[in-house]
Design a protein around this motif. Structure first.
Motif, PDB file in Angstrom:
ATOM      1  N   ILE A 232     -48.150  20.864 -11.469  1.00  0.00           N
ATOM      2  CA  ILE A 232     -47.389  20.295 -10.360  1.00  0.00           C
ATOM      3  C   ILE A 232     -47.238  18.786 -10.525  1.00  0.00           C
ATOM      4  CG2 ILE A 232     -49.258  19.845  -8.699  1.00  0.00           C
ATOM      5  CD1 ILE A 232     -47.412  20.999  -6.531  1.00  0.00           C
ATOM      6  N   PHE A 233     -48.217  18.141 -11.160  1.00  0.00           N
ATOM      7  CA  PHE A 233     -48.047  16.727 -11.486  1.00  0.00           C
ATOM      8  C   PHE A 233     -46.821  16.542 -12.386  1.00  0.00           C
ATOM      9  CE2 PHE A 233     -52.901  15.701 -11.228  1.00  0.00           C
ATOM     10  CZ  PHE A 233     -52.865  15.941  -9.863  1.00  0.00           C
ATOM     11  N   PHE A 234     -46.691  17.424 -13.379  1.00  0.00           N
ATOM     12  CA  PHE A 234     -45.584  17.319 -14.339  1.00  0.00           C
ATOM     13  C   PHE A 234     -44.237  17.591 -13.670  1.00  0.00           C
ATOM     14  CE2 PHE A 234     -42.682  18.993 -17.521  1.00  0.00           C
ATOM     15  CZ  PHE A 234     -42.854  18.130 -18.590  1.00  0.00           C
ATOM     16  N   SER A 235     -44.198  18.585 -12.803  1.00  0.00           N
ATOM     17  CA  SER A 235     -42.905  19.033 -12.276  1.00  0.00           C
ATOM     18  C   SER A 235     -42.415  18.256 -11.066  1.00  0.00           C
ATOM     19  CB  SER A 235     -42.971  20.522 -11.924  1.00  0.00           C
ATOM     20  OG  SER A 235     -43.901  20.752 -10.876  1.00  0.00           O
ATOM     21  N   CYS A 236     -43.318  17.524 -10.371  1.00  0.00           N
ATOM     22  CA  CYS A 236     -42.929  16.918  -9.097  1.00  0.00           C
ATOM     23  C   CYS A 236     -41.903  15.797  -9.263  1.00  0.00           C
ATOM     24  CB  CYS A 236     -44.165  16.418  -8.344  1.00  0.00           C
ATOM     25  SG  CYS A 236     -44.986  15.008  -9.086  1.00  0.00           S
ATOM     26  N   TRP A 237     -41.924  15.090 -10.396  1.00  0.00           N
ATOM     27  CA  TRP A 237     -40.919  14.051 -10.651  1.00  0.00           C
ATOM     28  C   TRP A 237     -39.972  14.430 -11.785  1.00  0.00           C
ATOM     29  CZ3 TRP A 237     -39.170   9.989  -8.053  1.00  0.00           C
ATOM     30  CH2 TRP A 237     -39.968   9.415  -7.056  1.00  0.00           C
ATOM     31  N   PHE A 238     -40.031  15.667 -12.212  1.00  0.00           N
ATOM     32  CA  PHE A 238     -39.154  16.108 -13.297  1.00  0.00           C
ATOM     33  C   PHE A 238     -37.679  16.050 -12.888  1.00  0.00           C
ATOM     34  CE2 PHE A 238     -37.124  19.415 -15.937  1.00  0.00           C
ATOM     35  CZ  PHE A 238     -37.532  19.002 -17.192  1.00  0.00           C
ATOM     36  N   TYR A 239     -37.447  15.999 -11.591  1.00  0.00           N
ATOM     37  CA  TYR A 239     -36.067  16.021 -11.087  1.00  0.00           C
ATOM     38  C   TYR A 239     -35.318  14.710 -11.281  1.00  0.00           C
ATOM     39  CZ  TYR A 239     -37.171  13.039  -7.073  1.00  0.00           C
ATOM     40  OH  TYR A 239     -37.525  11.972  -6.282  1.00  0.00           O
ATOM     41  N   TRP A 240     -36.029  13.608 -11.565  1.00  0.00           N
ATOM     42  CA  TRP A 240     -35.389  12.302 -11.447  1.00  0.00           C
ATOM     43  C   TRP A 240     -34.276  12.081 -12.474  1.00  0.00           C
ATOM     44  CZ3 TRP A 240     -38.026   6.819 -11.260  1.00  0.00           C
ATOM     45  CH2 TRP A 240     -37.351   6.034 -10.336  1.00  0.00           C
ATOM     46  N   GLY A 241     -34.459  12.573 -13.683  1.00  0.00           N
ATOM     47  CA  GLY A 241     -33.398  12.442 -14.683  1.00  0.00           C
ATOM     48  C   GLY A 241     -32.134  13.160 -14.241  1.00  0.00           C
ATOM     49  N   TYR A 242     -32.315  14.356 -13.663  1.00  0.00           N
ATOM     50  CA  TYR A 242     -31.160  15.093 -13.138  1.00  0.00           C
ATOM     51  C   TYR A 242     -30.498  14.326 -11.999  1.00  0.00           C
ATOM     52  CZ  TYR A 242     -28.533  18.283 -10.212  1.00  0.00           C
ATOM     53  OH  TYR A 242     -27.541  18.837  -9.452  1.00  0.00           O
ATOM     54  N   ALA A 243     -31.305  13.802 -11.057  1.00  0.00           N
ATOM     55  CA  ALA A 243     -30.752  13.107  -9.893  1.00  0.00           C
ATOM     56  C   ALA A 243     -29.951  11.882 -10.316  1.00  0.00           C
ATOM     57  CB  ALA A 243     -31.879  12.706  -8.942  1.00  0.00           C
ATOM     58  N   SER A 244     -30.475  11.124 -11.286  1.00  0.00           N
ATOM     59  CA  SER A 244     -29.773   9.928 -11.770  1.00  0.00           C
ATOM     60  C   SER A 244     -28.447  10.290 -12.425  1.00  0.00           C
ATOM     61  CB  SER A 244     -30.669   9.178 -12.770  1.00  0.00           C
ATOM     62  OG  SER A 244     -30.012   8.046 -13.280  1.00  0.00           O
ATOM     63  N   THR A 245     -28.456  11.336 -13.243  1.00  0.00           N
ATOM     64  CA  THR A 245     -27.234  11.782 -13.909  1.00  0.00           C
ATOM     65  C   THR A 245     -26.232  12.336 -12.900  1.00  0.00           C
ATOM     66  OG1 THR A 245     -28.509  12.305 -15.902  1.00  0.00           O
ATOM     67  CG2 THR A 245     -26.329  13.318 -15.697  1.00  0.00           C
ATOM     68  N   TYR A 246     -26.708  13.093 -11.951  1.00  0.00           N
ATOM     69  CA  TYR A 246     -25.866  13.673 -10.891  1.00  0.00           C
ATOM     70  C   TYR A 246     -25.116  12.575 -10.151  1.00  0.00           C
ATOM     71  CZ  TYR A 246     -24.906  16.030  -6.396  1.00  0.00           C
ATOM     72  OH  TYR A 246     -24.322  16.529  -5.251  1.00  0.00           O
ATOM     73  N   LEU A 247     -25.834  11.518  -9.782  1.00  0.00           N
ATOM     74  CA  LEU A 247     -25.218  10.425  -9.034  1.00  0.00           C
ATOM     75  C   LEU A 247     -24.179   9.690  -9.885  1.00  0.00           C
ATOM     76  CD1 LEU A 247     -25.614   9.211  -6.171  1.00  0.00           C
ATOM     77  CD2 LEU A 247     -27.103   7.499  -7.213  1.00  0.00           C
ATOM     78  N   THR A 248     -24.482   9.494 -11.155  1.00  0.00           N
ATOM     79  CA  THR A 248     -23.574   8.760 -12.042  1.00  0.00           C
ATOM     80  C   THR A 248     -22.308   9.551 -12.344  1.00  0.00           C
ATOM     81  OG1 THR A 248     -25.529   7.786 -13.086  1.00  0.00           O
ATOM     82  CG2 THR A 248     -23.433   7.516 -14.234  1.00  0.00           C
ATOM     83  N   LEU A 249     -22.450  10.848 -12.541  1.00  0.00           N
ATOM     84  CA  LEU A 249     -21.308  11.669 -12.954  1.00  0.00           C
ATOM     85  C   LEU A 249     -20.308  11.928 -11.833  1.00  0.00           C
ATOM     86  CD1 LEU A 249     -23.007  14.388 -15.203  1.00  0.00           C
ATOM     87  CD2 LEU A 249     -21.643  12.422 -15.954  1.00  0.00           C
ATOM     88  N   TYR A 250     -20.780  12.025 -10.598  1.00  0.00           N
ATOM     89  CA  TYR A 250     -19.917  12.545  -9.540  1.00  0.00           C
ATOM     90  C   TYR A 250     -19.502  11.531  -8.470  1.00  0.00           C
ATOM     91  CZ  TYR A 250     -21.469  16.997 -11.503  1.00  0.00           C
ATOM     92  OH  TYR A 250     -21.747  18.038 -12.362  1.00  0.00           O
ATOM     93  N   PHE A 251     -20.084  10.323  -8.450  1.00  0.00           N
ATOM     94  CA  PHE A 251     -19.853   9.421  -7.321  1.00  0.00           C
ATOM     95  C   PHE A 251     -19.293   8.064  -7.752  1.00  0.00           C
ATOM     96  CE2 PHE A 251     -22.924  12.501  -5.867  1.00  0.00           C
ATOM     97  CZ  PHE A 251     -22.487  12.798  -4.580  1.00  0.00           C
ATOM     98  N   SER A 252     -18.577   7.449  -6.817  1.00  0.00           N
ATOM     99  CA  SER A 252     -18.032   6.109  -7.029  1.00  0.00           C
ATOM    100  C   SER A 252     -19.149   5.081  -7.001  1.00  0.00           C
ATOM    101  CB  SER A 252     -17.005   5.772  -5.940  1.00  0.00           C
ATOM    102  OG  SER A 252     -17.650   5.643  -4.679  1.00  0.00           O
TER     103      SER A 252
END
Length: 450
Positions: A232-252
């Motif tokens: 759970i230590f490993f997975s709890c912040w595993f989302y951040w790379g996805y979140a950063s890419t998501y914001l960059t790809l889809y938003f102004s």
């Protein structure tokens, strides 16, 4: 009566301001998506290197804490944030790429020392009854850096309703502010001089050889209860790379700036409320630990199911660049805000959990270093995946699978928590012996090693 300068509150405020200027502003920059860059791939690679090195030095940082104390380690750990931000500025304005990788390496080593020292201070200085509140205060300061950074981002980029990179002046302001973080560490009081309001002493383990520190670290890793928490230590912040890419790809650009600002507001409020609950005297420690886990982990799991549905829609029909006046903006934007908010709550909870099962500055540095180190390796893997043009939908699937699987062993460890401090099933008495030795040392010599 403790003087304010030596009080726990003063130390928390100093650590809070450092957290605001250092990782807080760094988070604000990354909350823009890819550090404000036009495309996410180079910065994601840099972030992957940051977290890879950070993970290693977080785990090894108790050696430095044992050598130069938590204060010295914190100061050394506060030096790298401005270097990496300067590299992002160079890349944003002049397209320099090598400096991003170099700055990432410097930041990774420095931040590894910072997180373990900071965690040890935040969790070992306060008396047990107030740790949740002080942890919430620290999180509020850290998110306050993102809040201030987000306000700067929004003010300088509010007219950019299209995709692109943010104003380089935004990052330059961050560099100047982050450079102040390290000197502030000089005002921190070492543990043997800090005075708690209830009169209890902060446990400071005596200095030991490096080999002994490595032995104790390895012993902690192999403890069954801690071992079951590593996934759970490993997975709890595993989302951040996805979140950063998501914001960059889809938003102004201005939507990304708004996300940086708003996610800090919601994350701060959520962590303060969680901290108040975790310190509640109406429930036992065992009940607070269990209910806190059910709420934070349950919310995060439900959110990932929502993310999976929306990302699948985007995979089938990619939307045009989303601005705050675009149709469907709220649905897509809400995912990012909720992801950041619930992610902060999960981290806040895990810090409280580790603060409950450990004590003493060196023991806390080992515990928080292990927590933050394994978290960092999760972030390293996440940004490594996102540094290529790997499908965001499959990244979401990986996140959901990792997170769900990690909950299973975590439940066994969390349900082993008792109302007393000793929670580890089958643990030998080494950590307790260290505490007894430290207390005996303090009686002989009130000026303990810092």
């Amino acid at each position: 009566m403790a003087s304010f300068r030596r009080s726990v509150l003063a130390q928390m405020l100093i650590c809070g301001v450092i957290a605001l200027l250092g990782p807080g502003l760094w988070n604000a920059n990354n909350s823009l998506g890819a550090g404000g860059a036009l495309t996410p791939y180079l910065v994601n690679a840099g972030n992957s290197l940051v977290f890879g090195l950070m993970g290693l030095f977080c785990i090894l940082s108790p050696i430095f804490v044992n050598w130069i104390g938590v204060k010295g380690t914190l100061i050394a750990g506060s030096l790298g944030w401005s270097v990496y931000s300067a590299a992002l500025y160079q890349n944003n304005r002049y397209g320099t790429e090598w400096f991003v990788i170099f700055g990432a390496a410097i930041c990774g080593v420095s931040a590894g020392l910072y997180w373990a020292a900071e965690g040890a201070i935040i969790l070992s200085y306060p008396e047990h009854a107030n740790r949740g509140r002080y942890l919430a205060l620290w999180i509020a300061f850290k998110n306050g850096g993102q809040l201030i950074g987000g306000a700067i981002n929004l003010g300088l980029n509010a007219t950019k309703a299209t995709a692109g990179s943010v104003s380089y002046i935004t990052i330059l302001v961050f560099v100047a502010l982050q450079a102040i973080a390290a000197p502030l560490g000089l005002f921190l009081s070492p543990p043997h001089k800090t005075e708690r309001s209830d009169g209890t002493r902060i446990v400071v383990e005596p200095k030991t050889p490096v080999k002994e520190q490595v032995r104790r670290l390895w012993q902690m890793i192999l403890t069954p209860q801690i071992l079951r928490l590593l996934p759970i230590f490993f997975s709890c912040w595993f989302y951040w790379g996805y979140a950063s890419t998501y914001l960059t790809l889809y938003f102004s650009v201005r939507a990304r700036a708004l996300a940086s600002f708003l996610s800090a507001v919601t994350g701060t409020l959520a962590c303060i409320l969680l901290g108040i609950f975790l310190d509640s005297k109406r429930l036992s420690v065992k009940a607070r630990i269990r209910y806190g886990f059910i709420f934070t982990a349950g919310l995060f799991t439900l959110l990932w199911i929502w993310v999976l549905i929306v990302q699948h829609d985007f995979e089938m029909n990619r939307p045009p660049t989303l601005d705050w006046v675009s149709p469907g903006f709220g649905r897509a934007f809400g995912i990012y805000i909720m992801l950041q908010t619930s992610g902060n709550m999960v981290q806040n909870y895990l810090y409280f959990l580790m603060g409950t099962v450990n004590d003493g500055t060196l023991e806390m540095s080992r515990a928080t270093g292990l927590l933050r180190g394994v978290e960092s390796w999760g972030q390293c893997a996440s940004f490594g995946i996102s540094s290529s043009k790997f499908s965001p939908f499959y990244t979401t699937v990986i996140n959901l699978v990792f997170w769900t699987v990690s909950l299973i062993p975590a439940v066994f460890s969390i349900w082993a928590v008792e109302d007393k401090r000793t929670l580890v099933e089958g643990q030998d008495s080494a950590s307790e012996d260290a505490v007894v030795e430290a207390l005996a040392e303090e009686k002989k010599d009130p000026v303990s090693q810092a």
